[in-house]
Write an enzyme that holds these catalytic residues in place. Sequence first.
Site, mmCIF file in Angstrom:
data_model
loop_
_atom_site.group_PDB
_atom_site.id
_atom_site.type_symbol
_atom_site.label_atom_id
_atom_site.label_comp_id
_atom_site.label_asym_id
_atom_site.label_seq_id
_atom_site.Cartn_x
_atom_site.Cartn_y
_atom_site.Cartn_z
ATOM 1 N N TRP A 31 0.853 -1.082 -0.026
ATOM 2 C CA TRP A 31 -0.232 0.049 0.010
ATOM 3 C C TRP A 31 0.855 1.165 -0.130
ATOM 4 C CZ3 TRP A 31 -4.435 -0.759 4.028
ATOM 5 C CH2 TRP A 31 -5.220 -1.854 3.786
ATOM 6 N N LYS A 32 2.145 1.110 0.172
ATOM 7 C CA LYS A 32 2.938 2.214 0.418
ATOM 8 C C LYS A 32 2.274 3.250 1.407
ATOM 9 C CE LYS A 32 4.469 1.359 -4.391
ATOM 10 N NZ LYS A 32 5.259 1.889 -5.467
ATOM 11 N N HIS B 154 12.898 -2.365 -0.639
ATOM 12 C CA HIS B 154 11.960 -1.758 -1.835
ATOM 13 C C HIS B 154 12.983 -0.626 -2.446
ATOM 14 C CE1 HIS B 154 8.849 0.248 -4.049
ATOM 15 N NE2 HIS B 154 8.274 -0.827 -3.877
ATOM 16 N N GLU C 273 12.094 1.876 -3.567
ATOM 17 C CA GLU C 273 11.609 3.460 -3.147
ATOM 18 C C GLU C 273 12.516 3.814 -1.634
ATOM 19 O OE1 GLU C 273 7.544 3.034 -2.970
ATOM 20 O OE2 GLU C 273 7.569 3.301 -5.034
ATOM 21 N N GLY D 267 1.522 -2.918 -6.186
ATOM 22 C CA GLY D 267 1.578 -1.698 -5.459
ATOM 23 C C GLY D 267 0.154 -1.123 -5.758
ATOM 24 N N GLY D 268 0.210 -0.036 -6.984
ATOM 25 C CA GLY D 268 -0.886 0.610 -7.220
ATOM 26 C C GLY D 268 -2.100 0.099 -7.388
HETATM 27 C C1 PEP Z 1 5.815 -1.798 -5.891
HETATM 28 O O1 PEP Z 1 6.017 -0.670 -5.689
HETATM 29 O O2 PEP Z 1 6.211 -2.767 -5.054
HETATM 30 C C2 PEP Z 1 5.086 -2.157 -6.978
HETATM 31 C C3 PEP Z 1 4.944 -3.136 -7.472
HETATM 32 O O3 PEP Z 1 4.332 -1.026 -7.733
HETATM 33 P P1 PEP Z 1 3.346 -0.736 -8.817
HETATM 34 O O4 PEP Z 1 2.590 -2.108 -8.753
HETATM 35 O O5 PEP Z 1 2.284 0.456 -8.601
HETATM 36 O O6 PEP Z 1 4.315 -0.894 -10.119
#
Ligand code: PEP
Length: 254
Positions: free
Chosen positions: A14-15, A98, A100, A236-237
Amino acid sequence: MGNRSKNLIIAGNWKMNKTPKEAEILINKLKLENKNPACKTVLCVPFIDIPVAISLTKNTSISIGAQNCYFENYGAYTGEISAEMLKVIGVEYVIIGHSERRIYFNETDEQINKKIKSALNSGLKVILCIGETLQERQNNIIGEKLIIQIKNALNQVAESQIANIIIAYEPIWAIGSGRTPNKAEINHICEIIRNTVLNISKISAEKISILYGGSIDSKNAKEILAQPNVDGGLVGGASLDIEEFLKIINCVIN
Ligand code: PEP
């Protein structure tokens, strides 16, 4: 690797999104409409959502993870949360490394290695993220980059603990971009990752779980998750949109 039996895992990251109230709404919907209890679902939620997430998912196939931890157990480290503290309140998984965190918080391979050891020693399962930049992809050094990241991350990790590490292959250029490698590339790179872990640890191939992450959505999930070397996805998103996330979980049985 085609005949390996897979234990599919779909993990949502979910970040820095969702308040506890929003988490409650999403998790209740997920519990109601998840038609695929055979697929292990992990929700990696912000720290403040962990208590509500744990109480709502007791006795379900959903497990709760954090998105980071510190490598010391306690002490004067203002603002940090230790693996030990997460374990005590019922967290089962933690994302470590991660991209980020590597990019925005300057996390190094050495810190990631310490965090992994601390998390494993506390009894958490680790979701270790690795992946190449676009530049590294263009320079044809994906394999080299990933092998270095894996070796550094697993440095002096006890062999008996390696099965508690799930590796998420997340090309940095694919995260949040709507772009992914093609399915054959994903499969090939996940095979390189599996072989690298096998060379380091000598544990059996079945015990290594490798997820793909980076712009997974309900349209591409089925073919990515069907790849023989892919044991699941880190989402993620699309994990923030419950309808989309449910489609990804449920696509595995359809
Ligand atoms: C993530 O950041 O772990 C990720 C997979 O993001 P997204 O699915 O949004 O690309």
